[in-house]
Design an enzyme around this catalytic site. Structure first.
Site, mmCIF file in Angstrom:
data_model
loop_
_atom_site.group_PDB
_atom_site.id
_atom_site.type_symbol
_atom_site.label_atom_id
_atom_site.label_comp_id
_atom_site.label_asym_id
_atom_site.label_seq_id
_atom_site.Cartn_x
_atom_site.Cartn_y
_atom_site.Cartn_z
ATOM 1 N N VAL A 1 0.514 -1.429 -0.059
ATOM 2 C CA VAL A 1 -0.431 -0.020 -0.394
ATOM 3 C C VAL A 1 1.032 1.250 -0.015
ATOM 4 O O VAL A 1 0.362 1.734 -0.666
ATOM 5 C CB VAL A 1 -0.767 -0.163 1.305
ATOM 6 C CG1 VAL A 1 -0.272 -0.149 2.067
ATOM 7 C CG2 VAL A 1 -1.748 0.923 0.955
ATOM 8 N N ASP A 2 2.182 1.119 0.585
ATOM 9 C CA ASP A 2 3.032 2.454 1.077
ATOM 10 C C ASP A 2 3.541 3.044 -0.974
ATOM 11 O O ASP A 2 2.867 4.207 -1.414
ATOM 12 C CB ASP A 2 4.440 1.914 1.445
ATOM 13 C CG ASP A 2 4.874 3.202 1.534
ATOM 14 O OD1 ASP A 2 4.947 4.473 1.579
ATOM 15 O OD2 ASP A 2 5.866 2.780 2.400
HETATM 16 N N1 AR6 Z 1 -5.123 0.175 -0.554
HETATM 17 C C1 AR6 Z 1 -5.627 -0.816 0.255
HETATM 18 N N2 AR6 Z 1 -4.810 -1.960 0.748
HETATM 19 C C2 AR6 Z 1 -3.912 -2.721 -0.125
HETATM 20 C C3 AR6 Z 1 -3.676 -1.784 -0.881
HETATM 21 C C4 AR6 Z 1 -4.054 -0.896 -1.083
HETATM 22 N N3 AR6 Z 1 -3.987 -0.478 -2.634
HETATM 23 N N4 AR6 Z 1 -2.320 -2.549 -1.245
HETATM 24 C C5 AR6 Z 1 -2.028 -3.265 -0.266
HETATM 25 N N5 AR6 Z 1 -2.785 -3.620 0.650
HETATM 26 P P1 AR6 Z 1 1.373 -3.864 2.571
HETATM 27 P P2 AR6 Z 1 2.786 -3.865 6.000
HETATM 28 C C6 AR6 Z 1 -3.062 -4.121 1.484
HETATM 29 O O1 AR6 Z 1 2.667 -5.069 2.116
HETATM 30 O O2 AR6 Z 1 2.226 -5.290 5.920
HETATM 31 C C7 AR6 Z 1 6.105 -2.103 2.389
HETATM 32 O O3 AR6 Z 1 7.484 -2.163 1.360
HETATM 33 C C8 AR6 Z 1 -1.946 -5.606 1.994
HETATM 34 O O4 AR6 Z 1 -3.612 -6.531 0.661
HETATM 35 O O5 AR6 Z 1 0.965 -3.310 2.012
HETATM 36 O O6 AR6 Z 1 2.267 -2.847 6.787
HETATM 37 C C9 AR6 Z 1 6.528 -0.783 3.577
HETATM 38 O O7 AR6 Z 1 7.489 0.272 2.442
HETATM 39 C C10 AR6 Z 1 -2.352 -5.923 3.286
HETATM 40 O O8 AR6 Z 1 -3.921 -6.222 3.647
HETATM 41 O O9 AR6 Z 1 2.269 -3.207 4.645
HETATM 42 C C11 AR6 Z 1 6.873 -1.308 4.529
HETATM 43 O O10 AR6 Z 1 8.376 -1.775 4.173
HETATM 44 C C12 AR6 Z 1 -2.304 -4.693 4.219
HETATM 45 O O11 AR6 Z 1 -2.302 -3.717 2.933
HETATM 46 C C13 AR6 Z 1 6.286 -3.094 4.601
HETATM 47 O O12 AR6 Z 1 6.033 -2.451 3.238
HETATM 48 C C14 AR6 Z 1 -0.950 -3.831 4.490
HETATM 49 O O13 AR6 Z 1 0.174 -4.696 3.494
HETATM 50 C C15 AR6 Z 1 4.729 -2.949 5.752
HETATM 51 O O14 AR6 Z 1 4.128 -3.925 5.309
#
Ligand code: AR6
Length: 183
Positions: free
Chosen positions: A42-43
């Site tokens: 999501v980042d």
């Molecule tokens: N909208 C809503 N939710 C989303 C989206 C979106 N566009 N894309 C992904 N998700 P993650 P973390 C969900 O990996 O575990 C990054 O590299 C996804 O399915 O984004 O906190 C950062 O820079 C999941 O349920 O974040 C950090 O290094 C949720 O968002 C690291 O990943 C979180 O997945 C953070 O890891």
């Protein structure tokens, strides 16, 4: 698509399945890392949609501790602000991960209160690359937000923006224990 909506006091809480970068709320929450300099998941999606000025502002923030959050403008996003919250990496549950995850949600609501923001949308912080168990995370997310709203009455709209149906179901299950249904 709204799956569940509950009323808790003056606030409405929704569970939806959507791309958080499309939401026109006051603030969307980013699941960031402590560098605040972008990443995947999501980042990455938020930085792509907001454009390069978001990274420019993030560079001025000096990073962010795990469990804390910092706010920036939303730039090209429909959301006015981005709250960058740094969730814990899951190491098995004995390294304070639950408390750190709860702190992300609490600090994000506190930042809304400080900036008079009424609406906020959260992704499922830490449940992707950081491998926090999704069911446990959903319970913490919902409980912490419900608790935090009592001291931030100006926050009247909270969206749990899930990225899959199973994630949404977990948030719906957790949310069903609180408040009352609303249309
Ligand atoms: N909208 C809503 N939710 C989303 C989206 C979106 N566009 N894309 C992904 N998700 P993650 P973390 C969900 O990996 O575990 C990054 O590299 C996804 O399915 O984004 O906190 C950062 O820079 C999941 O349920 O974040 C950090 O290094 C949720 O968002 C690291 O990943 C979180 O997945 C953070 O890891």
């Amino acid at each position: 698509m709204t799956l569940t909506a509950r009323r808790i006091g003056k606030a409405r809480l929704d569970v939806i399945v959507a791309d958080i970068t499309t939401l026109g709320v006051d603030a969307i929450v980013n699941a960031a890392n402590s560098s605040l300099l972008g990443g995947g998941g999501v980042d990455g999606a938020i930085h792509r949609a907001a454009g390069p000025d978001l990274l420019g502002e993030c560079r001025t923030l000096g990073g962010c501790a795990t469990g804390d959050a910092k706010i920036t403008l939303g730039y090209r996003l429909p959301a006015k602000y981005v709250i960058h919250a740094v969730g814990p990496i899951w190491y098995g549950g004995n390294r304070d991960e639950d408390a750190q995850l709860a702190s992300c949600y609490r600090r994000s609501i506190e930042l809304c209160r400080a900036d008079n923001l009424a609406s906020i949308a959260f992704p499922a912080i830490s449940t992707g690359a950081f491998r926090f168990p999704a069911d446990r995370a959903a319970k913490i997310a919902v409980r912490t937000v419900v608790d935090a709203l009592t001291s931030s009455p100006g926050v009247t709209r909270v969206t749990f923006c899930c990225f899959s149906a199973p994630s949404a179901e977990l948030h719906e299950d957790s949310l069903s224990a609180f408040g009352s249904p609303c249309a």
